[in-house]
Write a protein that holds these residues in place. Structure first.
Motif, mmCIF file in Angstrom:
data_model
loop_
_atom_site.group_PDB
_atom_site.id
_atom_site.type_symbol
_atom_site.label_atom_id
_atom_site.label_comp_id
_atom_site.label_asym_id
_atom_site.label_seq_id
_atom_site.Cartn_x
_atom_site.Cartn_y
_atom_site.Cartn_z
ATOM 1 N N LYS A 61 -0.379 -1.520 -9.592
ATOM 2 C CA LYS A 61 -0.693 -2.289 -8.064
ATOM 3 C C LYS A 61 0.410 -1.851 -7.890
ATOM 4 C CE LYS A 61 -1.974 -6.249 -10.327
ATOM 5 N NZ LYS A 61 -1.530 -8.161 -10.267
ATOM 6 N N ILE A 69 1.929 0.907 -4.015
ATOM 7 C CA ILE A 69 1.417 0.787 -2.725
ATOM 8 C C ILE A 69 1.835 2.025 -2.254
ATOM 9 C CG2 ILE A 69 0.862 -1.061 -2.131
ATOM 10 C CD1 ILE A 69 3.685 -0.406 -0.017
ATOM 11 N N THR A 120 -3.824 2.720 -1.984
ATOM 12 C CA THR A 120 -3.307 1.961 -3.639
ATOM 13 C C THR A 120 -3.300 2.819 -4.262
ATOM 14 O OG1 THR A 120 -5.657 1.672 -3.810
ATOM 15 C CG2 THR A 120 -4.965 -0.480 -2.911
#
Length: 124
Positions: free
Chosen positions: A33, A35, A48
Motif C-alpha cells: 500500500k 505511495i 500506487t
C-alpha cells in the motif's frame, strides 16, 4: 541483527532494485500500500505500487548501461519502534534524486511505506 541494520538492508535492496530495474526486488521492500510522489512535476506526481512498478519494469536499467552507482544513505532516523525515515541520494540516467523513505515495521518486517522525492538534472 539490529533494527538499524535491518533498515539499512531494506535501503540497500531498494538501491539494487532501482539500479537493476528489478521490480521483484523492489516489491520485496515496498509495502503493497506504499505511495510514490514528487512535487517536481505538475501536477503533483502520485502513484500506487501497482502504477509505479510497471514504469520501472519498462526502464532500461542503469546496470545495463554500466552507469556508475551514486547511492548514498545520508541518514536514518527512528521515530519509534516501528517507524523510521531514511534520506538517500541516487542517480538514474541524467537525473539525480533525493529520496525520503518512510519505513514501517509490520508483521516483524521493515517495509517502505512512502517514497517522496526531489529530482533534478545532473550538472556534471
Amino acid at each position: 541483527m539490529t533494527e538499524f541494520a535491518a533498515i539499512t538492508g531494506v535501503v540497500e535492496a531498494y538501491f539494487d532494485g532501482l539500479y537493476h530495474a528489478d521490480i521483484e526486488l523492489l516489491g520485496s521492500v515496498f509495502h503493497p500500500k506504499a505511495i510514490y510522489a514528487t512535487a517536481d512535476e505538475t501536477p503533483l506526481l502520485y502513484r500506487t505500487m501497482d502504477e509505479y512498478f510497471p514504469v520501472v519494469a519498462k526502464r532500461v536499467s542503469p546496470a545495463s548501461r554500466d552507469e556508475p552507482r551514486r547511492d548514498v544513505i545520508e541518514g536514518i532516523q527512528f521515530a519509534g519502534e516501528n517507524t523510521a525515515v531514511a534520506r538517500l541520494r541516487c542517480s538514474i540516467g541524467t537525473k539525480d534524486f533525493i529520496d525520503f523513505l518512510t519505513i514501517v515495521r509490520t508483521d516483524g518486517e521493515w517495509k517502505i511505506m512512502a517514497k517522496i522525492f526531489h529530482m533534478k538534472e545532473r550538472e556534471s
